[in-house]
Motif scaffolding. Sequence first.
Motif, PDB file in Angstrom:
ATOM      1  N   ARG A   1       4.461 -12.502  -5.918  1.00 31.73           N
ATOM      2  CA  ARG A   1       3.542 -11.378  -5.742  1.00 31.73           C
ATOM      3  C   ARG A   1       3.270 -11.127  -4.267  1.00 31.73           C
ATOM      4  O   ARG A   1       3.265  -9.990  -3.808  1.00 31.73           O
ATOM      5  N   LYS A   2       3.022 -12.203  -3.538  1.00 36.67           N
ATOM      6  CA  LYS A   2       2.708 -12.066  -2.108  1.00 36.67           C
ATOM      7  C   LYS A   2       3.899 -11.493  -1.345  1.00 36.67           C
ATOM      8  O   LYS A   2       3.747 -10.629  -0.488  1.00 36.67           O
ATOM      9  N   GLU A   3       5.097 -11.975  -1.677  1.00 35.63           N
ATOM     10  CA  GLU A   3       6.300 -11.469  -1.010  1.00 35.63           C
ATOM     11  C   GLU A   3       6.513  -9.988  -1.318  1.00 35.63           C
ATOM     12  O   GLU A   3       6.838  -9.191  -0.431  1.00 35.63           O
ATOM     13  N   LEU A   4       6.316  -9.601  -2.598  1.00 37.71           N
ATOM     14  CA  LEU A   4       6.584  -8.226  -2.999  1.00 37.71           C
ATOM     15  C   LEU A   4       5.567  -7.244  -2.448  1.00 37.71           C
ATOM     16  O   LEU A   4       5.904  -6.101  -2.151  1.00 37.71           O
ATOM     17  N   ARG A   5       4.317  -7.668  -2.321  1.00 39.46           N
ATOM     18  CA  ARG A   5       3.353  -6.710  -1.786  1.00 39.46           C
ATOM     19  C   ARG A   5       3.593  -6.454  -0.303  1.00 39.46           C
ATOM     20  O   ARG A   5       3.386  -5.339   0.170  1.00 39.46           O
ATOM     21  N   ARG A   6       4.064  -7.443   0.440  1.00 47.45           N
ATOM     22  CA  ARG A   6       4.465  -7.192   1.832  1.00 47.45           C
ATOM     23  C   ARG A   6       5.643  -6.220   1.868  1.00 47.45           C
ATOM     24  O   ARG A   6       5.699  -5.312   2.701  1.00 47.45           O
ATOM     25  N   TRP A   7       6.586  -6.438   0.951  1.00 45.05           N
ATOM     26  CA  TRP A   7       7.763  -5.579   0.877  1.00 45.05           C
ATOM     27  C   TRP A   7       7.363  -4.150   0.502  1.00 45.05           C
ATOM     28  O   TRP A   7       7.886  -3.186   1.072  1.00 45.05           O
ATOM     29  N   LEU A   8       6.417  -3.991  -0.446  1.00 54.31           N
ATOM     30  CA  LEU A   8       5.961  -2.658  -0.840  1.00 54.31           C
ATOM     31  C   LEU A   8       5.309  -1.934   0.334  1.00 54.31           C
ATOM     32  O   LEU A   8       5.536  -0.739   0.544  1.00 54.31           O
TER      33      LEU A   8
ATOM     34  N   ASP B   1       1.365   0.809 -11.995  1.00 55.92           N
ATOM     35  CA  ASP B   1       0.331   0.206 -12.831  1.00 55.92           C
ATOM     36  C   ASP B   1       0.494  -1.308 -12.843  1.00 55.92           C
ATOM     37  O   ASP B   1       1.406  -1.829 -13.491  1.00 55.92           O
ATOM     38  N   GLU B   2      -0.380  -2.008 -12.103  1.00 56.20           N
ATOM     39  CA  GLU B   2      -0.310  -3.478 -11.994  1.00 56.20           C
ATOM     40  C   GLU B   2       1.132  -3.915 -11.729  1.00 56.20           C
ATOM     41  O   GLU B   2       1.697  -4.727 -12.471  1.00 56.20           O
ATOM     42  N   PRO B   3       1.781  -3.411 -10.677  1.00 55.34           N
ATOM     43  CA  PRO B   3       3.217  -3.638 -10.518  1.00 55.34           C
ATOM     44  C   PRO B   3       3.617  -5.098 -10.363  1.00 55.34           C
ATOM     45  O   PRO B   3       4.747  -5.460 -10.672  1.00 55.34           O
TER      46      PRO B   3
ATOM     47  N   GLN C   1      -8.130  -8.491  -5.669  1.00 55.13           N
ATOM     48  CA  GLN C   1      -8.803  -8.014  -4.458  1.00 55.13           C
ATOM     49  C   GLN C   1      -7.942  -8.217  -3.206  1.00 55.13           C
ATOM     50  O   GLN C   1      -7.846  -7.323  -2.354  1.00 55.13           O
ATOM     51  N   GLU C   2      -7.331  -9.381  -3.094  1.00 62.03           N
ATOM     52  CA  GLU C   2      -6.518  -9.676  -1.910  1.00 62.03           C
ATOM     53  C   GLU C   2      -5.350  -8.703  -1.802  1.00 62.03           C
ATOM     54  O   GLU C   2      -5.023  -8.226  -0.724  1.00 62.03           O
ATOM     55  N   GLU C   3      -4.731  -8.398  -2.946  1.00 59.99           N
ATOM     56  CA  GLU C   3      -3.604  -7.473  -2.974  1.00 59.99           C
ATOM     57  C   GLU C   3      -4.021  -6.091  -2.478  1.00 59.99           C
ATOM     58  O   GLU C   3      -3.350  -5.476  -1.644  1.00 59.99           O
ATOM     59  N   ALA C   4      -5.144  -5.593  -2.977  1.00 60.00           N
ATOM     60  CA  ALA C   4      -5.622  -4.262  -2.582  1.00 60.00           C
ATOM     61  C   ALA C   4      -5.960  -4.215  -1.102  1.00 60.00           C
ATOM     62  O   ALA C   4      -5.582  -3.271  -0.386  1.00 60.00           O
ATOM     63  N   LEU C   5      -6.670  -5.220  -0.607  1.00 61.93           N
ATOM     64  CA  LEU C   5      -7.100  -5.219   0.792  1.00 61.93           C
ATOM     65  C   LEU C   5      -5.927  -5.375   1.752  1.00 61.93           C
ATOM     66  O   LEU C   5      -5.936  -4.832   2.858  1.00 61.93           O
ATOM     67  N   GLU C   6      -4.912  -6.106   1.325  1.00 59.27           N
ATOM     68  CA  GLU C   6      -3.779  -6.373   2.211  1.00 59.27           C
ATOM     69  C   GLU C   6      -2.808  -5.200   2.281  1.00 59.27           C
ATOM     70  O   GLU C   6      -2.234  -4.918   3.338  1.00 59.27           O
ATOM     71  N   VAL C   7      -2.620  -4.472   1.179  1.00 58.61           N
ATOM     72  CA  VAL C   7      -1.546  -3.489   1.085  1.00 58.61           C
ATOM     73  C   VAL C   7      -1.998  -2.064   1.352  1.00 58.61           C
ATOM     74  O   VAL C   7      -1.299  -1.278   1.980  1.00 58.61           O
TER      75      VAL C   7
END
Length: 384
Positions: A172-179, A161-163, A197-203
């Motif tokens: 945030r950018k580093e962690l979403r790549r890691w996830l 939930d909104e991790p 939006q960027e987070e959802a589209l990227e991950v």
Amino acid sequence: MSIQVRNVEKRFGDFVALDKVSLDFAEGELTALLGPSGCGKTTLLRIIAGLERADAGQVLLSGSDASQQHVRQRNVGFVFQHYALFKHMTVFENVAFGLRVKPRGERPGEAQIRDKVRSLLELVQLDWLADRYPTQLSGGQRQRIALARALAVEPRVLLLDEPFGALDAKVRKELRRWLRSLHDELHVTSVFVTHDQEEALEVADQVVLMNRGQVEQAGTPEAVYNHPATPFVFGFLGNVNLFHGRLELGAGGGVLHTGEASLPVVAGSYEADHEDGSEAVAYARPHELDLERYAPGAEGIAVTLRRALALGPVAQLELEREDKLGVIEAALPLERFRHAGFREGELLAVRPRQLRVFVQRGEGQDKNAARARGAHAAKQGATQ
């Protein structure tokens, strides 16, 4: 494990949080629930987890109805936005907690727990922090420990939930790549909530756009961005320009009359139920616009270049319509902008390379049409 949500409804008093939501989450996929605050995405996540009870509908886990199961029976790992780590426990003890509280018959031995925790800390690349306390960690480190704790019980489903919502942009950018990398290694069916939006589209493998308790569209990141099913999806995913006007249909396409300009509309860029002369609104993203110096009889919309911001490889342009119908945002490659030599205050003509046109309906018609499009989009997304 796959997840199916069937006609789920949830109200909080008079507020409709979820309105007959149906979705499929494929086994091993990472799905993003995306939408503005209050759209129902967190409520849906909590219902899947068993932390909330739906008023109607079903949640199926690998085909079995889990709607009446307690959260403990669902074997779901949940990661909250604000970590929810135990401050009085070390990192090691936080990760071991879920294993230590298992029923006696299911609880691993102490040696197994130590090996499991060490393995998970190595997985999240924080084994060197095992003896520290949460207050001694950065926000990004705490979130990774929270994820390791959720994985310790070997959940069939991982819900987040909104991790990364409480972290700064760089972390945030580093962690979403890691996830994304972690998910590719584990292949646990995962669902995460975000308004980024960027987070959802990227991950994500699949993106579900939600609005006012309903699904607007579900599909791959490429599908929802390049082929938005509704005006809401178009407007929510990135910057967009709106052109209000009247749609005149003809053989093989049509023309949108907007202010003093007429813009060509190709067949297939509007819905089949459009009628000739319908009031419509067309959408185009900033990078889908062409610019040239204005000359009498020039095609497109006459605009004045009010501001040009050249940052990185792209020039962001603010264009004021000469017919006083608002401002248009354009994005040009920096080399093309410099080669053209456009100057602030100059009169230009802007022409969309492509438009997506939606008919304007009454409020009731809009709701029914959105529901139908959302149901179709959800079905299409589940089969991709």
